[in-house]
Design an enzyme around this catalytic site. Structure first.
Site: not given
Ligand code: NAD
Length: 309
Positions: A103, A178, A247
């Site tokens: 990701s 995502k 993150k």
């Protein structure tokens, strides 16, 4: 890819290990690399792939190289190299594909794609959703961004790893979707925790209330798949870390800012998760975020509804 290509696989963590394992078991010849020699050794003993001393060694002679690393910066480092180590791009042949299933941040992916294009190397971003259980049984949702013909060449790999496979659009779009998905998922988890805590304060058993939510319009992926399994059981063991979730939320919040789209909810959600990370121990699971809200509320979401007080 009419015959099975040799695959280089870099990053054998919570997700990469079972994903690479499925590919090895499906018969792909593989070279693997991880920063941790112990993890790499364990993989080779279990699945019989060839052990590579560096990412570039894993990529050598491979038509397809998969990265499953913590973030886009780590991907850029192993692909383009740094002052200590040559990058994979130096050994990858023109026409070969780098498939980044991490990701990563979408705008960094677009830049990396431009750098690789100069060398004739294709880049596809194909992050996944579904977590460790779906990585193990090969039913991940795969969200691929990039040139259609190149995405199509990755299909044999996607078929082994994925349940549902989507082509989301141009390069970077998989990474964008995502991060945005995880923003929605993270907001759903803390919203569910918040209402369950209020209900608990009122005297409603969390398990009873969660069952009610799951039969009502408030249900979401966390009420259906996370509360019972990871929170009420107190296992907090989903295999997706709090660090990685923060993150992803930073990626999504940055994206909204970079594109000039107001996203007050996203920014607030990211701040709440970052505050939870600051208050919890290092290495926490993302479901541990509930403990942060429990501390603020002074009650816990336990099966028998035992108080913290
Ligand atoms: P992880 O931290 O468990 O694994 C990352 C692996 O990469 C580790 O084994 C680490 O040693 C290795 N690594 C780091 N830098 C390296 C380098 N320079 N060279 C070689 N190896 C290196 O992370 P994870 O949970 O497997 O997640 C991987 C990616 O997938 C992340 O981008 C994450 O956001 C995403 N993701 C995770 C989940 C999940 O449920 N865990 C679900 C969907 C997506």
């Amino acid at each position: 890819m009419e015959t099975a290509p040799r695959i280089g696989f870099v990053g054998l963590g919570n997700m990469g290990f079972p994903m690479a394992g499925r590919l090895a078991e499906a018969g792909f010849a593989m070279s693997v690399n991880d920063l941790s020699p112990e993890v790499q050794q364990r993989f080779v003993e279990k699945h019989g792939a060839s052990s590579a001393g560096s990412p570039a060694a894993a990529a050598r002679n491979c038509e397809l190289v998969i990265t499953m690393l913590p973030d886009g910066k780590a991907v850029q480092r192993v692909v383009l190299g740094d002052n200590r180590e040559a990058g994979m791009a130096e050994v990858m042949a023109p026409g070969s594909i780098l498939l980044d299933m991490s990701s990563s941040a979408p705008l960094g992916t677009v830049q990396l794609g431009e750098a690789l294009k100069e060398r004739g190397i294709h880049l596809v971003d194909a992050p996944v959703s579904g977590g460790v259980p779906k990585a193990k049984d090969g039913t991940l949702a795969i969200i691929a961004g990039g040139d259609s013909a190149v995405v199509q060449r990755c299909r044999p790999v996607f078929d082994v790893l994925g349940g549902r496979i989507f082509h989301s659009g141009p390069l970077g779009s998989g990474h964008a979707v995502k991060a945005l998905n995880n923003m929605l998922s993270a907001a759903g988890l803390i919203a569910a925790a918040e209402v369950l805590l209020v209900g608990r304060r009122f005297g409603v058993e969390p398990t009873v209330m969660n069952d009610i939510l799951n039969a009502s319009t408030g249900r979401n992926n966390s009420t259906e798949n996370k509360m019972e399994r990871y929170v009420f059981s107190r296992s907090f063991s989903s295999g997706f870390s709090l660090d990685l979730m923060v993150k992803d939320l930073t990626t999504a919040a940055d994206l909204s800012r970079e594109l000039g789209v107001p996203a007050v909810l996203s920014q607030t959600c990211r701040e709440l998760w970052a505050a939870a990370r600051a208050s919890l121990t290092k290495g926490a699971d993302h479901t541990d975020v509930v403990r942060f809200f429990e501390q603020l509320a002074g009650v816990r979401l336990e099966k028998r509804g035992v108080d913290d007080e």
